[in-house]
Design a protein around this motif. Structure first.
Motif, PDB file in Angstrom:
ATOM      1  N   ASP A 106      37.616-103.584  46.639  1.00  0.00           N
ATOM      2  CA  ASP A 106      37.084-103.959  47.957  1.00  0.00           C
ATOM      3  C   ASP A 106      35.613-103.559  48.161  1.00  0.00           C
ATOM      4  O   ASP A 106      34.803-104.378  48.608  1.00  0.00           O
ATOM      5  CB  ASP A 106      37.950-103.353  49.068  1.00  0.00           C
ATOM      6  N   PRO A 107      35.224-102.316  47.849  1.00  0.00           N
ATOM      7  CA  PRO A 107      33.807-101.952  48.026  1.00  0.00           C
ATOM      8  C   PRO A 107      32.857-102.777  47.164  1.00  0.00           C
ATOM      9  O   PRO A 107      31.716-103.023  47.548  1.00  0.00           O
ATOM     10  CB  PRO A 107      33.766-100.468  47.620  1.00  0.00           C
ATOM     11  N   PHE A 108      33.328-103.215  46.007  1.00  0.00           N
ATOM     12  CA  PHE A 108      32.491-104.029  45.127  1.00  0.00           C
ATOM     13  C   PHE A 108      32.193-105.386  45.775  1.00  0.00           C
ATOM     14  O   PHE A 108      31.074-105.901  45.661  1.00  0.00           O
ATOM     15  CB  PHE A 108      33.183-104.230  43.770  1.00  0.00           C
ATOM     16  N   HIS A 109      33.186-105.950  46.435  1.00  0.00           N
ATOM     17  CA  HIS A 109      32.962-107.232  47.106  1.00  0.00           C
ATOM     18  C   HIS A 109      31.925-107.093  48.227  1.00  0.00           C
ATOM     19  O   HIS A 109      31.060-107.954  48.407  1.00  0.00           O
ATOM     20  CB  HIS A 109      34.274-107.761  47.687  1.00  0.00           C
ATOM     21  N   GLU A 110      32.003-106.001  48.954  1.00  0.00           N
ATOM     22  CA  GLU A 110      31.036-105.769  50.035  1.00  0.00           C
ATOM     23  C   GLU A 110      29.628-105.588  49.477  1.00  0.00           C
ATOM     24  O   GLU A 110      28.659-106.112  50.025  1.00  0.00           O
ATOM     25  CB  GLU A 110      31.453-104.540  50.843  1.00  0.00           C
ATOM     26  N   GLU A 111      29.527-104.840  48.384  1.00  0.00           N
ATOM     27  CA  GLU A 111      28.215-104.622  47.771  1.00  0.00           C
ATOM     28  C   GLU A 111      27.634-105.923  47.234  1.00  0.00           C
ATOM     29  O   GLU A 111      26.417-106.142  47.315  1.00  0.00           O
ATOM     30  CB  GLU A 111      28.321-103.583  46.657  1.00  0.00           C
ATOM     31  N   GLN A 112      28.496-106.771  46.683  1.00  0.00           N
ATOM     32  CA  GLN A 112      27.999-108.053  46.172  1.00  0.00           C
ATOM     33  C   GLN A 112      27.452-108.917  47.296  1.00  0.00           C
ATOM     34  O   GLN A 112      26.433-109.598  47.135  1.00  0.00           O
ATOM     35  CB  GLN A 112      29.119-108.795  45.434  1.00  0.00           C
ATOM     36  N   LEU A 113      28.109-108.906  48.420  1.00  0.00           N
ATOM     37  CA  LEU A 113      27.632-109.672  49.566  1.00  0.00           C
ATOM     38  C   LEU A 113      26.254-109.192  50.001  1.00  0.00           C
ATOM     39  O   LEU A 113      25.343-109.989  50.246  1.00  0.00           O
ATOM     40  CB  LEU A 113      28.637-109.552  50.720  1.00  0.00           C
ATOM     41  N   GLU A 114      26.095-107.884  50.064  1.00  0.00           N
ATOM     42  CA  GLU A 114      24.808-107.314  50.462  1.00  0.00           C
ATOM     43  C   GLU A 114      23.738-107.580  49.407  1.00  0.00           C
ATOM     44  O   GLU A 114      22.583-107.862  49.740  1.00  0.00           O
ATOM     45  CB  GLU A 114      24.957-105.809  50.694  1.00  0.00           C
ATOM     46  N   ALA A 115      24.109-107.478  48.130  1.00  0.00           N
ATOM     47  CA  ALA A 115      23.143-107.678  47.047  1.00  0.00           C
ATOM     48  C   ALA A 115      22.625-109.110  47.032  1.00  0.00           C
ATOM     49  O   ALA A 115      21.409-109.340  46.907  1.00  0.00           O
ATOM     50  CB  ALA A 115      23.782-107.334  45.702  1.00  0.00           C
ATOM     51  N   GLU A 116      23.521-110.074  47.172  1.00  0.00           N
ATOM     52  CA  GLU A 116      23.085-111.471  47.168  1.00  0.00           C
ATOM     53  C   GLU A 116      22.175-111.760  48.358  1.00  0.00           C
ATOM     54  O   GLU A 116      21.177-112.479  48.237  1.00  0.00           O
ATOM     55  CB  GLU A 116      24.302-112.400  47.194  1.00  0.00           C
ATOM     56  N   ASP A 117      22.526-111.210  49.504  1.00  0.00           N
ATOM     57  CA  ASP A 117      21.698-111.424  50.694  1.00  0.00           C
ATOM     58  C   ASP A 117      20.318-110.803  50.512  1.00  0.00           C
ATOM     59  O   ASP A 117      19.292-111.409  50.868  1.00  0.00           O
ATOM     60  CB  ASP A 117      22.395-110.822  51.917  1.00  0.00           C
ATOM     61  N   LYS A 118      20.273-109.599  49.949  1.00  0.00           N
ATOM     62  CA  LYS A 118      19.002-108.908  49.749  1.00  0.00           C
ATOM     63  C   LYS A 118      18.106-109.647  48.761  1.00  0.00           C
ATOM     64  O   LYS A 118      16.918-109.899  49.035  1.00  0.00           O
ATOM     65  CB  LYS A 118      19.281-107.486  49.247  1.00  0.00           C
ATOM     66  N   VAL A 119      18.666-110.004  47.611  1.00  0.00           N
ATOM     67  CA  VAL A 119      17.866-110.662  46.569  1.00  0.00           C
ATOM     68  C   VAL A 119      17.412-112.045  47.029  1.00  0.00           C
ATOM     69  O   VAL A 119      16.282-112.463  46.748  1.00  0.00           O
ATOM     70  CB  VAL A 119      18.658-110.746  45.253  1.00  0.00           C
ATOM     71  N   THR A 120      18.268-112.756  47.744  1.00  0.00           N
ATOM     72  CA  THR A 120      17.877-114.073  48.254  1.00  0.00           C
ATOM     73  C   THR A 120      16.697-113.964  49.212  1.00  0.00           C
ATOM     74  O   THR A 120      15.761-114.777  49.171  1.00  0.00           O
ATOM     75  CB  THR A 120      19.069-114.749  48.972  1.00  0.00           C
ATOM     76  N   GLY A 121      16.717-112.956  50.052  1.00  0.00           N
ATOM     77  CA  GLY A 121      15.604-112.744  50.977  1.00  0.00           C
ATOM     78  C   GLY A 121      14.305-112.447  50.251  1.00  0.00           C
ATOM     79  O   GLY A 121      13.235-112.964  50.620  1.00  0.00           O
ATOM     80  N   ILE A 122      14.379-111.599  49.234  1.00  0.00           N
ATOM     81  CA  ILE A 122      13.172-111.273  48.460  1.00  0.00           C
ATOM     82  C   ILE A 122      12.652-112.510  47.732  1.00  0.00           C
ATOM     83  O   ILE A 122      11.443-112.786  47.711  1.00  0.00           O
ATOM     84  CB  ILE A 122      13.465-110.138  47.458  1.00  0.00           C
ATOM     85  N   LEU A 123      13.556-113.270  47.130  1.00  0.00           N
ATOM     86  CA  LEU A 123      13.150-114.465  46.390  1.00  0.00           C
ATOM     87  C   LEU A 123      12.449-115.475  47.311  1.00  0.00           C
ATOM     88  O   LEU A 123      11.433-116.075  46.922  1.00  0.00           O
ATOM     89  CB  LEU A 123      14.369-115.112  45.736  1.00  0.00           C
ATOM     90  N   ASN A 124      12.953-115.644  48.513  1.00  0.00           N
ATOM     91  CA  ASN A 124      12.313-116.571  49.447  1.00  0.00           C
ATOM     92  C   ASN A 124      10.893-116.130  49.804  1.00  0.00           C
ATOM     93  O   ASN A 124       9.987-116.960  49.971  1.00  0.00           O
ATOM     94  CB  ASN A 124      13.148-116.700  50.719  1.00  0.00           C
ATOM     95  N   LYS A 125      10.676-114.831  49.907  1.00  0.00           N
ATOM     96  CA  LYS A 125       9.331-114.327  50.198  1.00  0.00           C
ATOM     97  C   LYS A 125       8.407-114.516  48.999  1.00  0.00           C
ATOM     98  O   LYS A 125       7.236-114.890  49.156  1.00  0.00           O
ATOM     99  CB  LYS A 125       9.399-112.847  50.578  1.00  0.00           C
ATOM    100  N   VAL A 126       8.933-114.241  47.810  1.00  0.00           N
ATOM    101  CA  VAL A 126       8.117-114.349  46.597  1.00  0.00           C
ATOM    102  C   VAL A 126       7.669-115.792  46.366  1.00  0.00           C
ATOM    103  O   VAL A 126       6.535-116.053  45.924  1.00  0.00           O
ATOM    104  CB  VAL A 126       8.891-113.813  45.382  1.00  0.00           C
ATOM    105  N   ARG A 127       8.533-116.732  46.668  1.00  0.00           N
ATOM    106  CA  ARG A 127       8.210-118.142  46.427  1.00  0.00           C
ATOM    107  C   ARG A 127       6.990-118.614  47.229  1.00  0.00           C
ATOM    108  O   ARG A 127       6.255-119.493  46.782  1.00  0.00           O
ATOM    109  CB  ARG A 127       9.422-119.007  46.780  1.00  0.00           C
TER     110      ARG A 127
END
Length: 270
Positions: free
Chosen positions: A228-249
């Motif tokens: 269960d904690p791994f699923h929560e961390e994955q959700l947060e990780a994808e959201d975080k990296v997606t936000g950074i990628l949008n800024k970098v672009r």
């Protein structure tokens, strides 16, 4: 006058006593007259109540309990067809009539679960290698903040691998480490690096979901709770990296420098 005045209290006392006697007598006479009628009504009422459960014909009673509105639960269950499950719907009762809840950790893992669990250890270590390679790439190109952020993520992924391995050891799951391919290091821009990171996170999310689905299929609730904690961390990780990628672009050099600085400070606070 004085004699009459002195006699007044005596006369008042006699009058009060007489009135009290008259009231008591009237009350007694009323009760004696009404009591037989009241007792008769009470007797009729109790008889009606006692006879209501067996009487099937209408009567003059003002309170009647129909027999078909209060079924006997024992007779209802005993009259059920053979093979009908008459226990509560939320409890599955075996054919022998007994119910023994499974003990925690007593489920038998499927072969698929064992293989996926073993493979996930290597998946997490592979992700750690990718983050480490990205950290080296950013540091060599003057992005210390992004390099530090990637290095921290590399440590976290390796920690995930160790945690999954430790759980497997406690459960008695066999683990065979797989050979790790060399992580990518030929990126030509920061955008490509972050795109590789988000793809890796999305793939890992799917791996963990399949692992949980398989654990659920064989009733391994301990494994499901562990994930269960791994699923929560994955959700947060994808959201975080997606936000950074949008800024970098869409970032110019100045904004890239600011983003690198912000990620470096975030890592220091972490």
């Amino acid at each position: 006058y004085q004699l009459h005045k002195a006699a007044d209290p005596f006369l008042n006392s006699i009058t009060t006593t007489y009135l009290f006697i008259m009231k008591f007598s009237l009350s007694t006479a009323f009760l004696l007259a009404v009591a037989p009628t009241a007792l008769g009504l009470q007797s009729n009422y109790l008889s009606d109540l006692n006879g209501a459960a067996t009487s099937s014909s209408p009567s003059g009673n003002f309170f009647q309990t129909p027999t078909d509105t209060m079924p006997n639960m024992d007779s209802m269950y005993s009259s059920a067809p053979t093979g009908t499950n008459t226990s509560p719907a939320f409890v599955s009762t075996p054919a022998n009539g007994s119910y023994n809840a499974p003990m925690a950790g007593s489920s038998t893992p499927s072969q698929e679960l064992l293989e996926l669990w073993s493979a996930q250890v290597s998946v997490e270590l592979s992700a750690s290698q990718l983050y480490l390679s990205a950290s080296i790439w950013f540091r060599n190109r003057g992005y210390p903040g992004m390099a530090a952020w990637m290095l921290d993520e590399s440590d976290e992924e390796r920690g995930h691998g160790f945690a999954i391995l430790e759980f497997a050891m406690k459960k008695g799951f066999p683990v065979v480490l797989e050979a790790l391919d060399a992580p990518r290091n030929d990126w030509t821009s920061p955008i490509e690096v972050w795109e590789s990171i988000i793809e890796a996170e999305q793939t890992n999310t799917q791996n963990l979901m399949r692992l949980a689905h398989t654990a659920n299929g064989c009733g391994d609730y301990a494994a499901m709770a562990f994930l269960d904690p791994f699923h929560e961390e994955q959700l947060e990780a994808e959201d975080k990296v997606t936000g950074i990628l949008n800024k970098v672009r869409y970032a110019d050099p100045a904004l890239m420098a600011q983003l690198d600085h912000d990620l470096g400070e975030e890592e220091e606070d972490h």
